[in-house]
Scaffold this active site. Structure first.
Site: not given
Ligand SMILES: NC(=O)c1ccc[n+]([C@@H]2O[C@H](COP(=O)([O-])OP(=O)(O)OC[C@H]3O[C@@H](n4cnc5c(N)ncnc54)[C@H](OP(=O)(O)O)[C@@H]3O)[C@@H](O)[C@H]2O)c1
Length: 260
Positions: A132, A146
Site C-alpha cells: 500500500s 496496518y
Molecule cells: N482498498 C484500498 O484502498 C487499498 C489500498 C492499498 C492497499 N490495499 C490492499 O489491497 C489488498 C486487497 O484489498 P481490497 O482493497 O481489495 O479489499 P477487500 O475487497 O476487502 O478484499 C480483501 C480480500 O482479502 C481476503 N481475505 C481477507 N482476510 C483473509 C484471510 N484471513 N484469509 C484469506 N483471505 C482473506 C478477502 O476474502 P474473504 O473475506 O473471502 O476471505 C478478500 O478477497 C489488501 O492487501 C489491502 O491491504 C487496499
C-alpha cells in the site's frame, strides 16, 4: 492456453479485478480466500478456475495451501489478501491486530518464499505482493498496525526484488502500492475514505502491466506518484502528522455517515 496464476484474496476488490484481468488474458486461476460461495460464483463466471478455501491468517491453513502449490503448476503468484483496522491503538483488540499481522506479514512472507523457490525450479515467473502507499510512508497514527504491516511488505519485497535482479533470476517480485481503491476494504476497516479512490479495475490493469515489465514498485495513479515524489522532501515527523490527520478524517467521515 497460458499458464496458471494464484491469487490470494480473490473473492472481492483488487484480487477479483486481478482475477478477471488475468482470465481475459487466458490464464488459468487458483482463487484463494475464505468465502467459498463467492469464490464458486467467480469461478463459474470466469471458467478455468480452481477454488481453494483457506483462512490465511491461520498457520495450518497456509501449510495446506503450500502443500497444494507443490503439485500445482503456476507462473504468477499474487499475495493480495489483507485487511486494515482504523481507530485508536488502545481501542483495537489485540486479537484483531495479531490476525492482521498473521495475514499481512506472515502469510505474505511465507508465500513469497514458497513461490520464489518453486518458480526458480520451474525456470521463472512473477510474484506480485500487494502492499500500500501506507507502506511507503513512515507511520500512520490511528491505523498504526496496518501501516506497519504494509511497511514490512514494501521493504521486504523491494529487498527480495533486488536480490533476484542481482542474481539475474528469471523470477521477479513486484510490490503494488495503491492509495485509496474502491473495494470492501473500508467496510472491513470500519471507515470511509477521506480522498476519492481509483477503481479496482484500473488498479489491477496498471499493476499487471507493470508486473509483466518486472517493475519493482508499482504505484497506480499519476497524482499519487507526484505526491509521493514531493513527500520525500518533507520531514518524517510532518509526514506522520499528515497521515494521522487523514486517518482521523476517515474516522470522522464514517461517524457522520453512521449518524445521518
Ligand atoms: N482498498 C484500498 O484502498 C487499498 C489500498 C492499498 C492497499 N490495499 C490492499 O489491497 C489488498 C486487497 O484489498 P481490497 O482493497 O481489495 O479489499 P477487500 O475487497 O476487502 O478484499 C480483501 C480480500 O482479502 C481476503 N481475505 C481477507 N482476510 C483473509 C484471510 N484471513 N484469509 C484469506 N483471505 C482473506 C478477502 O476474502 P474473504 O473475506 O473471502 O476471505 C478478500 O478477497 C489488501 O492487501 C489491502 O491491504 C487496499
Amino acid at each position: 492456453m497460458k499458464a496458471n496464476a494464484v491469487i490470494t484474496g480473490a473473492s472481492s476488490g483488487i484480487g477479483l479485478a486481478l482475477a478477471r484481468n488475468l482470465s481475459k488474458k487466458g490464464y488459468g486461476l487458483l482463487l484463494v480466500a475464505r468465502r467459498e460461495s463467492r469464490l464458486n460464483e467467480i469461478a463459474q463466471e470466469l471458467g478455468n478456475c480452481h477454488v481453494f478455501v483457506a483462512d490465511l491468517s491461520v498457520d495450518s491453513e497456509c501449510e495446506r495451501l503450500e502443500k497444494f502449490l507443490e503439485t500445482y503448476d503456476f507462473e504468477i503468484f499474487i499475495n493480495n489478501a489483507g485487511f486494515g483496522e482504523c481507530g485508536k491503538f488502545n481501542a483495537i483488540p489485540l486479537k484483531r491486530e495479531f490476525s492482521m499481522i498473521a495475514l499481512n506479514i506472515f502469510a505474505l512472507h511465507r508465500f513469497t518464499k514458497t513461490a520464489s523457490q518453486l518458480l526458480e525450479k520451474k525456470g521463472g515467473g512473477y510474484i506480485l505482493n500487494v502492499a500500500s502507499t501506507a507502506g511507503l510512508l513512515p507511520a500512520g497514527p490511528y491505523m498504526a498496525t496496518y501501516y506497519a504491516t504494509k511497511a514490512y511488505a514494501a521493504s521486504f519485497t523491494q529487498a527480495i526484488a533486488n536480490e533476484l535482479e542481482n542474481s539475474k533470476s528469471k523470477v521477479s517480485v513486484s510490490c503494488l502500492c495503491p492509495g485509496p481503491v474502491d473495494t470492501e476494504f473500508n467496510q472491513e476497516a470500519h471507515v470511509e475514505f477521506a480522498l476519492p479512490g481509483i477503481t479496482a479495475e484500473f488498479c489491477a490493469n496498471y499493476a499487471l502491466k507493470q508486473m509483466f515489465r518486472r517493475k519493482k514498485v508499482i504505484v497506480p495513479g499519476r497524482i499519487l506518484r507526484i505526491g509521493l515524489f514531493f513527500g520525500r522532501f518533507l520531514p518524517r515527523n510532518l509526514l506522520v502528522k499528515i497521515a494521522g490527520k487523514q486517518q482521523k478524517r476517515k474516522i470522522a467521515e464514517s461517524l457522520s455517515k453512521n449518524t445521518d
